[in-house]
Design a protein around this motif. Structure first.
Motif, PDB file in Angstrom:
ATOM      1  N   ASN A 156      -9.940  -0.932   1.216  1.00 40.36           N
ATOM      2  CA  ASN A 156      -9.488  -1.286  -0.120  1.00 40.36           C
ATOM      3  C   ASN A 156     -10.367  -0.544  -1.121  1.00 40.36           C
ATOM      4  OD1 ASN A 156      -8.905  -2.497  -2.531  1.00 40.36           O
ATOM      5  ND2 ASN A 156      -8.583  -4.512  -1.610  1.00 40.36           N
ATOM      6  N   PRO A 157      -9.833   0.519  -1.727  1.00 42.64           N
ATOM      7  CA  PRO A 157     -10.690   1.355  -2.586  1.00 42.64           C
ATOM      8  C   PRO A 157     -11.034   0.692  -3.917  1.00 42.64           C
ATOM      9  CG  PRO A 157      -8.468   2.276  -2.449  1.00 42.64           C
ATOM     10  CD  PRO A 157      -8.472   1.047  -1.601  1.00 42.64           C
ATOM     11  N   ASP A 158     -10.444  -0.482  -4.200  1.00 42.29           N
ATOM     12  CA  ASP A 158     -10.678  -1.180  -5.472  1.00 42.29           C
ATOM     13  C   ASP A 158     -10.387  -0.286  -6.675  1.00 42.29           C
ATOM     14  OD1 ASP A 158     -11.269  -3.428  -6.996  1.00 42.29           O
ATOM     15  OD2 ASP A 158     -13.388  -2.925  -7.179  1.00 42.29           O
ATOM     16  N   VAL A 159      -9.214   0.317  -6.663  1.00 41.98           N
ATOM     17  CA  VAL A 159      -8.752   1.048  -7.846  1.00 41.98           C
ATOM     18  C   VAL A 159      -7.487   0.378  -8.346  1.00 41.98           C
ATOM     19  CG1 VAL A 159      -9.700   3.254  -7.067  1.00 41.98           C
ATOM     20  CG2 VAL A 159      -7.308   2.725  -6.598  1.00 41.98           C
ATOM     21  N   ASP A 160      -7.294   0.447  -9.654  1.00 43.48           N
ATOM     22  CA  ASP A 160      -6.123  -0.166 -10.262  1.00 43.48           C
ATOM     23  C   ASP A 160      -4.993   0.856 -10.290  1.00 43.48           C
ATOM     24  OD1 ASP A 160      -4.268  -1.555 -11.677  1.00 43.48           O
ATOM     25  OD2 ASP A 160      -5.575  -1.994 -13.386  1.00 43.48           O
ATOM     26  N   ALA A 161      -3.914   0.516  -9.582  1.00 45.47           N
ATOM     27  CA  ALA A 161      -2.788   1.445  -9.523  1.00 45.47           C
ATOM     28  C   ALA A 161      -1.915   1.351 -10.762  1.00 45.47           C
ATOM     29  CB  ALA A 161      -1.967   1.177  -8.267  1.00 45.47           C
ATOM     30  N   ALA A 218      -8.524   6.883  -5.609  1.00 48.16           N
ATOM     31  CA  ALA A 218      -8.555   6.239  -4.295  1.00 48.16           C
ATOM     32  C   ALA A 218      -8.997   7.242  -3.229  1.00 48.16           C
ATOM     33  CB  ALA A 218      -7.183   5.665  -3.950  1.00 48.16           C
ATOM     34  N   LEU A 219      -8.465   8.463  -3.322  1.00 51.29           N
ATOM     35  CA  LEU A 219      -8.838   9.503  -2.362  1.00 51.29           C
ATOM     36  C   LEU A 219     -10.341   9.753  -2.400  1.00 51.29           C
ATOM     37  CD1 LEU A 219      -8.291  11.855  -0.393  1.00 51.29           C
ATOM     38  CD2 LEU A 219      -7.810  13.294  -2.383  1.00 51.29           C
ATOM     39  N   ASP A 220     -10.893   9.869  -3.589  1.00 55.78           N
ATOM     40  CA  ASP A 220     -12.334  10.125  -3.700  1.00 55.78           C
ATOM     41  C   ASP A 220     -13.140   9.003  -3.046  1.00 55.78           C
ATOM     42  OD1 ASP A 220     -12.816  12.657  -4.761  1.00 55.78           O
ATOM     43  OD2 ASP A 220     -12.250  12.002  -6.782  1.00 55.78           O
ATOM     44  N   ARG A 221     -12.707   7.771  -3.287  1.00 55.07           N
ATOM     45  CA  ARG A 221     -13.396   6.624  -2.683  1.00 55.07           C
ATOM     46  C   ARG A 221     -13.283   6.665  -1.155  1.00 55.07           C
ATOM     47  NH1 ARG A 221     -16.353   2.853  -5.274  1.00 55.07           N
ATOM     48  NH2 ARG A 221     -15.176   1.041  -4.563  1.00 55.07           N
ATOM     49  N   HIS A 238      -8.058  11.422  11.109  1.00 58.48           N
ATOM     50  CA  HIS A 238      -6.981  11.531  10.107  1.00 58.48           C
ATOM     51  C   HIS A 238      -7.234  10.700   8.855  1.00 58.48           C
ATOM     52  CE1 HIS A 238      -4.989   7.919  12.132  1.00 58.48           C
ATOM     53  NE2 HIS A 238      -4.949   7.573  10.866  1.00 58.48           N
ATOM     54  N   LEU A 239      -6.686  11.213   7.758  1.00 55.60           N
ATOM     55  CA  LEU A 239      -6.695  10.511   6.471  1.00 55.60           C
ATOM     56  C   LEU A 239      -5.264  10.073   6.193  1.00 55.60           C
ATOM     57  CD1 LEU A 239      -8.544  13.208   4.279  1.00 55.60           C
ATOM     58  CD2 LEU A 239      -9.590  11.258   5.455  1.00 55.60           C
ATOM     59  N   ASP A 240      -5.063   8.762   6.087  1.00 52.00           N
ATOM     60  CA  ASP A 240      -3.731   8.230   5.779  1.00 52.00           C
ATOM     61  C   ASP A 240      -3.782   7.690   4.351  1.00 52.00           C
ATOM     62  OD1 ASP A 240      -1.467   6.688   5.438  1.00 52.00           O
ATOM     63  OD2 ASP A 240      -1.509   5.842   7.462  1.00 52.00           O
ATOM     64  N   LEU A 241      -3.089   8.376   3.460  1.00 55.23           N
ATOM     65  CA  LEU A 241      -3.213   8.056   2.031  1.00 55.23           C
ATOM     66  C   LEU A 241      -2.139   7.116   1.515  1.00 55.23           C
ATOM     67  CD1 LEU A 241      -4.387  11.603   0.928  1.00 55.23           C
ATOM     68  CD2 LEU A 241      -5.776   9.581   1.423  1.00 55.23           C
ATOM     69  N   GLY A 242      -1.411   6.471   2.433  1.00 58.30           N
ATOM     70  CA  GLY A 242      -0.487   5.416   2.044  1.00 58.30           C
ATOM     71  C   GLY A 242       0.768   5.928   1.370  1.00 58.30           C
ATOM     72  N   GLY A 243       1.442   4.992   0.714  1.00 56.19           N
ATOM     73  CA  GLY A 243       2.690   5.339   0.017  1.00 56.19           C
ATOM     74  C   GLY A 243       2.557   4.953  -1.433  1.00 56.19           C
ATOM     75  N   GLY A 244       3.621   4.441  -2.003  1.00 60.18           N
ATOM     76  CA  GLY A 244       3.519   3.850  -3.327  1.00 60.18           C
ATOM     77  C   GLY A 244       4.053   4.670  -4.471  1.00 60.18           C
ATOM     78  N   LEU A 245       4.478   5.911  -4.204  1.00 57.11           N
ATOM     79  CA  LEU A 245       4.960   6.741  -5.319  1.00 57.11           C
ATOM     80  C   LEU A 245       6.220   6.125  -5.934  1.00 57.11           C
ATOM     81  CD1 LEU A 245       4.728   9.320  -6.994  1.00 57.11           C
ATOM     82  CD2 LEU A 245       6.007  10.511  -5.204  1.00 57.11           C
TER      83      LEU A 245
END
Ligand SMILES: *Cc1c(COP(=O)(O)O)cnc(C)c1O
Length: 422
Positions: A156-161, A218-221, A238-245
């Protein structure tokens, strides 16, 4: 005349078309309420992600909770797509569609032991684990089954989307993921447990995200964590950067998937992580704008304060307006000369919350068809049988071809599995 956000759904003269089929003809042929989907719109949405990822080790895992109809899964599978599942039921769907579990990742905060066992037996590519408690249970289940569970931790990167509170998932206050501060300890725990193999890291910060900024943050975190975890001798492949677009429901202008992915890849390379496999878990952005919910106008009911347009689709067919106060575009399937009247478009369900759109200008008469647009995601998958209404039929359109991909539910389907008592 094109409609914002809905490629392949447009007026030709007075008639609304989806690809090369008049929507009203489909309504006559298959009945209403009816979900219609453009196959080209789905594949083009996927192609945006694919173009940006070309030449890289990658896997796009379609988050199938957005629309899990078997023919939709087949469509994406045939285009080399993987899948993100969140339940044993979704695993069963993937298998029923003939899809290789080697392209499946299993997400979710509440996987049961039974679901873990099923996914291990099937051989899913990766479990996205969301808590220390889940790590312990998955380890035990894997050892019992004589299998190794490949895992990534959803952090959980704790960023506000910057999105609706119900669909924001990357904040500390959310139930999802492992807190940034405890992630290194969780990775160490995972590495020490039997039956587990750490292979990646995962994050998913929310849904209907209209900006690139939150993704980059989020990526940076995530990359900060990867560096810390690898400093402890644990390899992250692997880096899985999720969805959400986001998609366009009204006037949202989200970045194109290709633009978003290229920006993230540039950042990944800049920080020296370009050798890793890259994964995404898009749901809504692959299917949302590809679909419409078609409904017949049953009655026009003028009132002192409000005019109501009562249609045969309801909150049980499309829950988003009732559940999230979501605004969805509603258009007539045939254009009339008459001047539009402002209506609340509502369904037959016995709830005041049963509305599809408020204060919509429409020129319609009873017997006309209307289409709720951008209904391809979180439409049919959230449909229920409330008020003992059978769920809608679904049709997949490709050019002039319209295939029935799900039958309309009949009355017998509604009480299958129930038992009368003496
Ligand atoms: C729902 C979900 C997605 C997809 O979200 P969209 O907003 O539909 O793109 C991706 N990953 C996980 C873990 C999810 O729960």
């Amino acid at each position: 005349m094109t409609i914002p956000g809905s490629p392949h759904i447009a007026y030709r003269g007075d008639a609304l078309f989806i690809e090369d089929r008049a929507v009203a003809d489909l309504a006559h042929e298959f009945g209403t309420p009816l979900y219609v989907y453009s196959k080209s719109a789905m594949l083009e949405a996927l192609a945006g992600y694919q173009r940006a990822l070309e030449g890289r080790d990658h896997l796009i895992c379609y988050a199938m909770k957005a629309n899990s109809t078997l023919a939709v899964l087949q469509t994406f599978a045939a285009a080399e797509c993987g899948f993100d599942i969140v339940s044993g039921g979704e695993l069963a769907r993937v298998l029923a569609a003939g899809i290789s579990p080697a392209k499946v990742v299993f997400s979710g905060v509440g996987k049961t032991r039974t679901e873990m066992r099923q996914a291990l037996d099937a051989g899913v590519m990766c479990f996205n684990v969301e808590s220390d408690a889940e790590l312990e249970v998955l380890s035990a289940v894997a050892v019992e089954s004589g299998k190794t569970a490949r895992i990534s931790l959803r952090v959980n990167p704790d960023v506000d989307a910057g999105t609706h509170p119900y669909i924001s998932t990357g904040l500390k206050a959310n139930k999802f993921g492992i807190a940034h501060e405890s992630a290194v300890a969780s990775y160490q725990r995972a590495a020490a447990l039997p039956g587990l193999e750490v292979i990646g890291i995962d994050c998913h910060i929310g849904s209907q995200i209209t900006e690139i900024g939150p993704y980059v943050n989020a990526l940076d975190r995530v990359l900060d964590l990867v560096e810390k975890v690898e400093a402890h001798g644990i390899t992250i492949k692997h880096l899985d950067l999720g969805g959400g677009l986001a998609i366009t429901y009204t006037d949202e202008a989200p970045p194109a998937a290709e633009t978003l992915v290229r920006r993230l890849l540039a950042r990944i390379d800049e920080r020296g992580h370009g050798h890793r496999k890259i994964m995404f878990e898009p749901g809504r952005s692959l299917v949302g704008n590809a679909g419409a919910l078609v409904s017949e106008v049953l009655y026009l009911k003028p009132g002192e304060e409000k005019n109501f347009c009562i249609v045969d689709a309801a909150m049980n067919d499309m829950a988003r307006p009732a559940m999230y106060q979501a605004w969805m575009r509603i258009v007539a399937c045939g254009l009339r000369e008459a001047s539009p009247v402002t209506y609340d478009v509502v369904g037959p369900v016995c709830e005041s919350g049963d509305w599809l759109g408020r204060d919509r200008a429409l020129a319609v008469e009873a017997g006309d068809f209307v289409a709720v647009l951008s209904a391809g995601a979180y439409g049919m998958t959230m449909a229920s049988n409330y008020n003992s209404r059978g769920r809608a039929a679904e049709v997949l359109v490709s050019g002039e071809r319209a295939l029935l991909i799900r039958d309309r539910e009949q009355a017998v389907d509604l009480f299958r599995g129930e038992h009368l008592i003496d």
